[in-house]
Design a protein around this motif. Structure first.
Motif, PDB file in Angstrom:
ATOM      1  N   LEU A   1     136.790  48.876 -24.985  1.00 47.27           N
ATOM      2  CA  LEU A   1     137.718  48.602 -26.055  1.00 47.27           C
ATOM      3  C   LEU A   1     138.081  49.887 -26.739  1.00 47.27           C
TER       4      LEU A   1
ATOM      5  N   HIS B   1     136.671  39.817 -27.603  1.00 54.03           N
ATOM      6  CA  HIS B   1     135.476  40.696 -26.515  1.00 54.03           C
ATOM      7  C   HIS B   1     134.792  39.878 -26.133  1.00 54.03           C
TER       8      HIS B   1
ATOM      9  N   HIS C   1     129.100  48.069 -22.623  1.00 58.55           N
ATOM     10  CA  HIS C   1     130.115  47.656 -23.395  1.00 58.55           C
ATOM     11  C   HIS C   1     130.362  49.195 -24.385  1.00 58.55           C
TER      12      HIS C   1
ATOM     13  N   VAL D   1     132.851  50.336 -27.443  1.00 53.03           N
ATOM     14  CA  VAL D   1     133.852  50.107 -28.341  1.00 53.03           C
ATOM     15  C   VAL D   1     134.107  51.409 -29.344  1.00 53.03           C
TER      16      VAL D   1
END
Length: 654
Positions: free
Chosen positions: A85, A228, A242, A244
Motif C-alpha cells: 500500500l 486492506h 505487508h 504500508v
C-alpha cells in the motif's frame, strides 16, 4: 551525494523545496489506444541481470532506493509474496519492475488499465527494457508476436488485463514459459468495499493455486484497513509481507470551498493561480462535463470533455492532447483518470462531491506526481449532499450495500466539514496519524466553530410549522421566512404569520444555507427523496428541538483572494521545475525543452517519456560537458544516455 529512486512508477520527481537535484524516476502516460504502429514487444539488448541496485542504476539511472522500495524488492527477488500500500508518487512500479529484471523469466503484470499498456511498454522501451502486452486492442498477428517473444524468453515484462486470465489459452501460454513474478496492480479493484470493484479480479487467487512457487506482489495507492484485509483475503496474501507506506502527499494543497456559482469559482482559480497549467476537472454527470468544458473554452481556457458517452475516437483524441500537450485542461467524469501518469498535472478540481474518501484521494492524487506543488480544490454545497443521499436511497444494492455507501459518504462529508487539518483527516481515514500540515485551507485560514443549536432549533421549528399546514418547501423559501422577507410567495402563503417569521434576521442567507447544509450532512434534517428538494424532519430532529442534543457548526472565515505558495505558473515556460531559474539558466532550460519536444514528436511519445522537466532542470544546474558527466544526472540511465546524450549536449552548447 547519494540519489534516491523515484516517484510513482516511472515518473521523475524532484521536491520543489529541496533544490538538491535528487533523482526521481520517469514514467509514461496514458495515451490513445488507436495507434498505427505495432503493439508488439521491444526487441533489445536484455536489461536484466545483476543485483537490484545495479539494475536501478543501469536502467533508471538512480543511485539508491527510497522508503520501503529496497525491502519490498528484496522480498520479491528472494521469492516471497508482498502486499504493498503506497501512495501515488511513492514508486510502486519499481517494486515489481526491478525484481522482474533480476529474477529469471518474465514478470507478468495484471492491470485493468488496457489503454495504459501501450504507454507502459513505450516508457519501458525508452529505458531499454523488453516489454509487451496482451489485450483486446491487438490484432491476432500482434498477439502472436508477443506470445512468441514470451516463449522465446525475449520479454522482461508482460502486461495482461485480468479478464485475459479467464481465457484457458492465456493460462496455457504462461505455463509454457518462465514466469519471474506476478504483479497485481490496482489491487483495490478486488475489494467490494473499495471504490473501484472489478469482478475479474476475484479470479486472481488462481495464480497462487496454479503457480505456487512464483512470487506475487499486489499493489494499490488507496486502501483503508477494511479494504486492506479484503485484498489480503481474496488474493490469499494473508501470509505475505505487508508494506504500508505513508499516504501523505505533502506537495498537494487540499482546499474545499462553499459552492457558489462553481464554474465561476473554477474560472477564478484557473486565472488567478493556474494560468497555463495542465489540470483535471471532475464533474458527476456527462452533461455537466460538456457544459463546463464549453464554458471554459468560451472564457479562453484550452479545455476538452471526456466521458464514456463520447465517441471512442473523440475520447482518444482528447486524451492524447491532454497527455502530450502543455496547458490543457481535461473536464471529465471519473471514467477518466485511473492510471493517468502525466507528472505535471498542477491541479485537480472537483465541481461535485466524490462518493468516497478513497475516490477523492485517488482522483486528487493525479496532481503533482512530479513532487512539485499542486492544488486539490473542490466546491461543495448542500445540493451535493442531497444528490448523493438520493443516489444511495435509489441504488439497486441490498441494505448492506446501501450502508456501505452511506458510510463512504459520511466519511466524505466529515472531511468537507472538518475544522481541523484536512491532511490529518485524510491520513486518519487510512489509519495513519499526522501533524497539522500548515498547507491546507483549514491550516492556512482556520475556520471557527459556533454553537448552532439555537439556529438549528429555529430552522427545524419553521419546517415543523410548515408541515403542520401540510406544506413542505425548499431551502430558499424557508430562509426567506426565517429572515423575515415579505416576498410575494411568503405573503401569498401567509407565512409571514408563522411564529418563526423573522426570528433568523441575525444570520445572512449564506449563513442559513450553511446551517441547512450542515444539518443535512449530520442527518439532523432531511431532504425529500422524490427530487423536489423540500426540507423534512428526521427522527434525530426531535433531539435537537427538545434540547437533548447540541449542534456545533463550522463557520467559514472571510477569505481574501490570494495566490497560494504552491500555485500559479512560474517562469517563461510555466514549469515548476524552472521556477527558480532565471537569465541564462532559464534560456538553457527552454532550449532543452525545445530539443525534447522535437525528440518526443519524432518518436510519437509524450515529452516526459524522453526526460522529465525535473531531469532537464538538474541538467541545467549541473551543466555536464561530456557523456560521462551526463550519465550521473538523475533519470539518465544507460539506454537514455546512448539514445539522447549527444542531443542533450548539443542543446546545452546552443
Amino acid at each position: 551525494m547519494p540519489h534516491d529512486a523515484g516517484s510513482d512508477e516511472l515518473a521523475a520527481a524532484v521536491a520543489a523545496t529541496t533544490g538538491s537535484g535528487r533523482r526521481s524516476s520517469e514514467r509514461s502516460s496514458e495515451r490513445s489506444s488507436d495507434r498505427t504502429r505495432a503493439a508488439g514487444p521491444v526487441h533489445a539488448t536484455p536489461a536484466a541481470g545483476g543485483t537490484p541496485l545495479e539494475v536501478l542504476r543501469r536502467v533508471w539511472g538512480y543511485d539508491e532506493f527510497r522508503g520501503d522500495q529496497a525491502r519490498i524488492i528484496d522480498t520479491v527477488v528472494s521469492g516471497g509474496d508482498a502486499l504493498v500500500l503506497m501512495p501515488t508518487g511513492g514508486g510502486k512500479s519499481l517494486c515489481y519492475q526491478v525484481p522482474a529484471l533480476v529474477r529469471e523469466g518474465t514478470g507478468v503484470v495484471v492491470s485493468p488499465l488496457i489503454a495504459l499498456m501501450q504507454d507502459q511498454v513505450d516508457a519501458l522501451s525508452a529505458l531499454g527494457v523488453r516489454a509487451g502486452f496482451l489485450n483486446s486492442t491487438q490484432q491476432p498477428w500482434q498477439r502472436r508476436e508477443v506470445e512468441d517473444a514470451y516463449l522465446a524468453g525475449e520479454l522482461d515484462l508482460l502486461y495482461l488485463a485480468p479478464e485475459r486470465l479467464a481465457v484457458p489459452d492465456t493460462v496455457d501460454l504462461l505455463g509454457r514459459g518462465t514466469v519471474a513474478l506476478f504483479a497485481i496492480d490496482e489491487a483495490h479493484c478486488v475489494s467490494q468495499w473499495g471504490h473501484d470493484f472489478r469482478p475479474d479480479y476475484l479470479r486472481l487467487s488462481m495464480l497462487h493455486e496454479r503457480w505456487p512457487d512464483v512470487p506475487r506482489i499486489a499493489l494499490t495507492a488507496t486502501a483503508t484497513a477494511v479494504t486492506h484485509r479484503e485484498i489480503a483475503q481474496r488474493l490469499q496474501l494473508e501470509d505475505a509481507e505487508h508494506f504500508v507506506a505513508s499516504f501523505d502527499r505533502p506537495n498537494i494543497q487540499y482546499r474545499i470551498v462553499p459552492k457558489d456559482n462553481p464554474r465561476s469559482q473554477l474560472l477564478d482559480l484557473l486565472r488567478s493561480e493556474h494560468a497555463g497549467d495542465s489540470g483535471i476537472v471532475y464533474c458527476l454527470s456527462r452533461a455537466s462535463v460538456e457544459q463546463t468544458a464549453e464554458h471554459l473554452v468560451g472564457q479562453g481556457i484550452d479545455a476538452m470533455p471526456y466521458h464514456a458517452g463520447l465517441d471512442r475516437a473523440v475520447r482518444a483524441h482528447n486524451q492524447a492532447r491532454f497527455l502530450r500537450e502543455d496547458g490543457v485542461v481535461m473536464v471529465a467524469t471519473i471514467a477518466f483518470g485511473m492510471g493517468i501518469d502525466k507528472p505535471d498535472v498542477r491541479f485537480v478540481a472537483h465541481l461535485d462531491l466524490p462518493k468516497s474518501v478513497e475516490g477523492y484521494y485517488q482522483e486528487t492524487g493525479r496532481a503533482g506526481r512530479d513532487g512539485l506543488p499542486s492544488t486539490a480544490w473542490m466546491a461543495y454545497g448542500l445540493a451535493d449532499v442531497v444528490q448523493q443521499r438520493r443516489l444511495i436511497d435509489t441504488s439497486e444494492g441490498d441494505a448492506a450495500h446501501r450502508r456501505r455507501l452511506t458510510q463512504h459518504l459520511d466519511a466524505m462529508l466529515a472531511l468537507c466539514e472538518t475544522v481541523t487539518c484536512r491532511r490529518v483527516q485524510l491520513l486518519n481515514y487510512f489509519g495513519q496519524s499526522g501533524e497539522p500540515c500548515g498547507n491546507c485551507d483549514t491550516c492556512l485560514a482556520p475556520p471557527t466553530t459556533w454553537d448552532g443549536t439555537v439556529a438549528a432549533q429555529k430552522l427545524l421549528s419553521t419546517v415543523v410549522r410548515m408541515a403542520q399546514r401540510g406544506q413542505r418547501y425548499g431551502v430558499g423559501h424557508v430562509v426567506d421566512v426565517l429572515r423575515g422577507k415579505t416576498t410575494a410567495r411568503v405573503t401569498q402563503l401567509r407565512h409571514d404569520e408563522l411564529s418563526t417569521f423573522g426570528i433568523g434576521a441575525d444570520l445572512s442567507d449564506a449563513e442559513w444555507r450553511g446551517v441547512v447544509r450542515q444539518l443535512v450532512a449530520a442527518e439532523l434534517l432531511g431532504v425529500d427523496s422524490e427530487g423536489y428538494g423540500t426540507l423534512e424532519l428526521v427522527e434525530a430532529s426531535g433531539e435537537v428541538l427538545r434540547g437533548e442534543r447540541t449542534v456545533a457548526m463550522r463557520k467559514e472565515p472571510e477569505r481574501a483572494r490570494r495566490r497560494s505558495s504552491g500555485s500559479g505558473s512560474s517562469g517563461a515556460s510555466g514549469s515548476k521545475a524552472a521556477a527558480d531559474l532565471d537569465g541564462e539558466a532559464l534560456e538553457v532550460f527552454e532550449r532543452l525543452r525545445t530539443w525534447r519536444a522535437g525528440a518526443a514528436k519524432e518518436q510519437g511519445v509524450p515529452a516526459y517519456v524522453v526526460f522529465h522537466d525535473a531531469t532537464l532542470r538538474d541538467i541545467v544546474l549541473r551543466r555536464p560537458s561530456s557523456l560521462d558527466e551526463l550519465g550521473t544526472v538523475g533519470g539518465v540511465g544507460v539506454t537514455k544516455l546512448e539514445r539522447y546524450g549527444d542531443g542533450v549536449l548539443a542543446a546545452l552548447a546552443g
